[in-house]
Design an enzyme around this catalytic site. Structure first.
Site, PDB file in Angstrom:
ATOM      1  N   SER A  15       0.833  -1.204   0.000  1.00 53.94           N
ATOM      2  CA  SER A  15       0.000   0.000   0.000  1.00 53.94           C
ATOM      3  C   SER A  15       0.865   1.250   0.000  1.00 53.94           C
ATOM      4  CB  SER A  15      -0.932   0.015   1.227  1.00 53.94           C
ATOM      5  OG  SER A  15      -0.176   0.073   2.428  1.00 53.94           O
ATOM      6  N   ASP A  36       5.261  -7.753   2.528  1.00 54.66           N
ATOM      7  CA  ASP A  36       4.329  -7.061   3.418  1.00 54.66           C
ATOM      8  C   ASP A  36       3.605  -8.083   4.280  1.00 54.66           C
ATOM      9  OD1 ASP A  36       2.096  -5.288   4.374  1.00 54.66           O
ATOM     10  OD2 ASP A  36       2.892  -3.941   2.850  1.00 54.66           O
ATOM     11  N   ASP A  57       7.377  -9.895   7.996  1.00 53.90           N
ATOM     12  CA  ASP A  57       7.438  -9.063   9.182  1.00 53.90           C
ATOM     13  C   ASP A  57       8.889  -8.625   9.272  1.00 53.90           C
ATOM     14  OD1 ASP A  57       7.810  -8.038  11.724  1.00 53.90           O
ATOM     15  OD2 ASP A  57       6.722  -9.636  12.760  1.00 53.90           O
ATOM     16  N   VAL A  58       9.166  -7.335   9.128  1.00 54.57           N
ATOM     17  CA  VAL A  58      10.560  -6.892   9.044  1.00 54.57           C
ATOM     18  C   VAL A  58      11.312  -7.030  10.359  1.00 54.57           C
ATOM     19  CG1 VAL A  58      10.222  -5.350   7.073  1.00 54.57           C
ATOM     20  CG2 VAL A  58       9.923  -4.466   9.413  1.00 54.57           C
ATOM     21  N   SER A 149      11.203  10.280   6.750  1.00 50.93           N
ATOM     22  CA  SER A 149      10.086  11.209   6.923  1.00 50.93           C
ATOM     23  C   SER A 149      10.655  12.570   7.289  1.00 50.93           C
ATOM     24  CB  SER A 149       9.159  10.733   8.053  1.00 50.93           C
ATOM     25  OG  SER A 149       8.258  11.753   8.442  1.00 50.93           O
ATOM     26  N   TYR A 162       8.757   7.940  16.650  1.00 48.91           N
ATOM     27  CA  TYR A 162       8.718   7.983  15.188  1.00 48.91           C
ATOM     28  C   TYR A 162       9.877   8.808  14.641  1.00 48.91           C
ATOM     29  CZ  TYR A 162       6.768   8.461  10.479  1.00 48.91           C
ATOM     30  OH  TYR A 162       6.583   8.424   9.124  1.00 48.91           O
ATOM     31  N   LYS A 166      13.051   7.539  12.281  1.00 48.25           N
ATOM     32  CA  LYS A 166      13.309   8.109  10.958  1.00 48.25           C
ATOM     33  C   LYS A 166      14.623   8.899  10.936  1.00 48.25           C
ATOM     34  CE  LYS A 166       9.588   6.478   9.034  1.00 48.25           C
ATOM     35  NZ  LYS A 166       9.683   5.410   8.019  1.00 48.25           N
ATOM     36  N   THR A 197      -1.916   8.764   1.988  1.00 46.83           N
ATOM     37  CA  THR A 197      -1.883   7.300   2.028  1.00 46.83           C
ATOM     38  C   THR A 197      -2.947   6.807   2.999  1.00 46.83           C
ATOM     39  OG1 THR A 197      -0.316   7.155   3.872  1.00 46.83           O
ATOM     40  CG2 THR A 197       0.617   7.399   1.653  1.00 46.83           C
TER      41      THR A 197
END
Length: 258
Positions: A15, A36, A57-58, A149, A162, A166, A197
C-alpha cells in the site's frame, strides 16, 4: 542503472508509497517482490504487476531472508526499497506526574524495531545478495532506497519514537553508503512530507483532517500523492550518480510543534 530483468524487493509494498514504488519499478522492467504483512492486498498487487508476494514481518530476519531468496530466483537482485513502517504518538510524560503515565517504553521499542532495525536488517541481507551479482558498468551492483520522513528533522509533539526511528534512517544513510561502496551498491533516503496514504483513514472525518493538515504545506498546498514520492524513489534507483543522499519531498513544509 538499468533494472530491466533485475529483481527488486519493496518492504511495506502492499500500500501507499511502497505500492506506488512497486508499480513504477515493474514499469521499468524489474521483477518485484511485494514484501508485506497484508496478504490480500500484497498478492493482488503482485498479480497486477507480474511480481510475487512474500509475507514479511521486518522484525523477523527469516522472513526477510525468504524475500531475498524469492527475489534471487526471479532475477539478479539489484533493488531494495525500505517502505515498511508504523507510527506512534504519545507525550514523553503524562499529566499526573506518575511513572506509569510516562511514555510507553514498549511502544517506543516497537517503532524503533520496525522502522529502524527492520530497515537495517533488510539492508544488510539484501546487500549481501547484491554483492554476489554480476557488476554492471562502473562496477555497480545495486541500489537501496530507504523511506524516512520529514519527522526526522521536524518532529512534532508526541513523535519521539517515530522521529527517532526516521532520524536513525537518515543518520545511517551515509555510513552505510560508504560501507556498501566496496561492493558497488548505492544507498539513498527519501523523506516524505504529508502524503495521501491509507495512514489517514477514510471517510468524511479523514478528509476534514487532511484538509487541515495541508494548510501548512508551502506550495502546492495539498497532500502529496504516493506516485510523486515513488518517482523520486525510482530516480534514486536508476540515477547511478545519486548516492549517500537524503531528499525531502514535502511541498516545502516545515512541520510546526503540533
Amino acid at each position: 542503472m538499468d533494472i530491466t530483468g533485475a529483481s527488486a524487493i519493496v518492504t511495506g509494498g502492499a500500500s501507499g508509497i511502497g505500492a506506488a514504488s512497486a508499480r513504477l519499478l515493474a514499469q521499468r522492467g524489474a521483477k518485484v517482490v511485494v514484501a508485506d504483512l497484508q496478504e490480500e492486498a500484497g498478492k493482488a498487487l503482485a498479480d497486477e504487476i507480474g511480481g510475487a508476494f512474500a509475507k514479511v514481518d521486518v522484525t523477523n530476519t527469516d522472513d526477510i531472508i525468504n524475500a531475498v531468496e524469492m527475489a534471487k530466483s526471479m532475477g539478479p537482485l539489484r533493488v531494495l526499497v525500505n517502505s515498511a513502517g508504523i507510527g506512534w504518538a504519545q507525550r514523553t510524560v503524562g499529566k499526573d506526574g506518575s511513572y506509569d503515565s510516562a511514555a510507553n517504553l514498549d511502544a517506543f521499542k516497537k517503532v524503533i524495531a520496525i522502522n529502524l532495525i527492520g530497515s537495517f536488517d533488510a539492508i544488510r541481507l539484501a546487500a549481501t545478495a547484491m554483492s554476489t551479482t554480476e557488476p554492471l558498468e562502473y562496477g555497480e551492483r545495486g541500489a537501496i532506497v530507504n523511506i524516512a520522513s520529514v519527522a526526522a528533522f521536524d518532529g512534532q509533539i508526541g513523535q519521539a519514537s517515530y522521529s527517532a526511528s526516521k532520524g536513525g534512517i537518515v543518520g545511517m544513510t551515509l555510513p552505510v553508503a560508504r560501507d556498501l561502496a566496496a561492493v558497488g551498491v548505492r544507498v539513498n533516503t527519501v523523506a516524505p512530507g504529508l502524503i495521501d496514504t491509507p495512514i489517514y483513514g477514510q471517510g468524511e472525518a479523514s478528509e476534514a483532517f487532511k484538509a487541515n493538515l495541508q494548510k501548512g504545506v508551502l506550495f502546492p498546498q495539498r497532500l502529496g500523492a504516493p506516485e510523486e514520492l515513488a518517482s523520486v524513489v525510482i530516480e534514486c534507483v536508476t540515477n547511478s550518480y545519486l548516492n549517500a543522499e537524503t531528499i525531502r519531498v514535502d511541498g516545502g513544509i516545515r512541520m510546526p510543534p503540533k
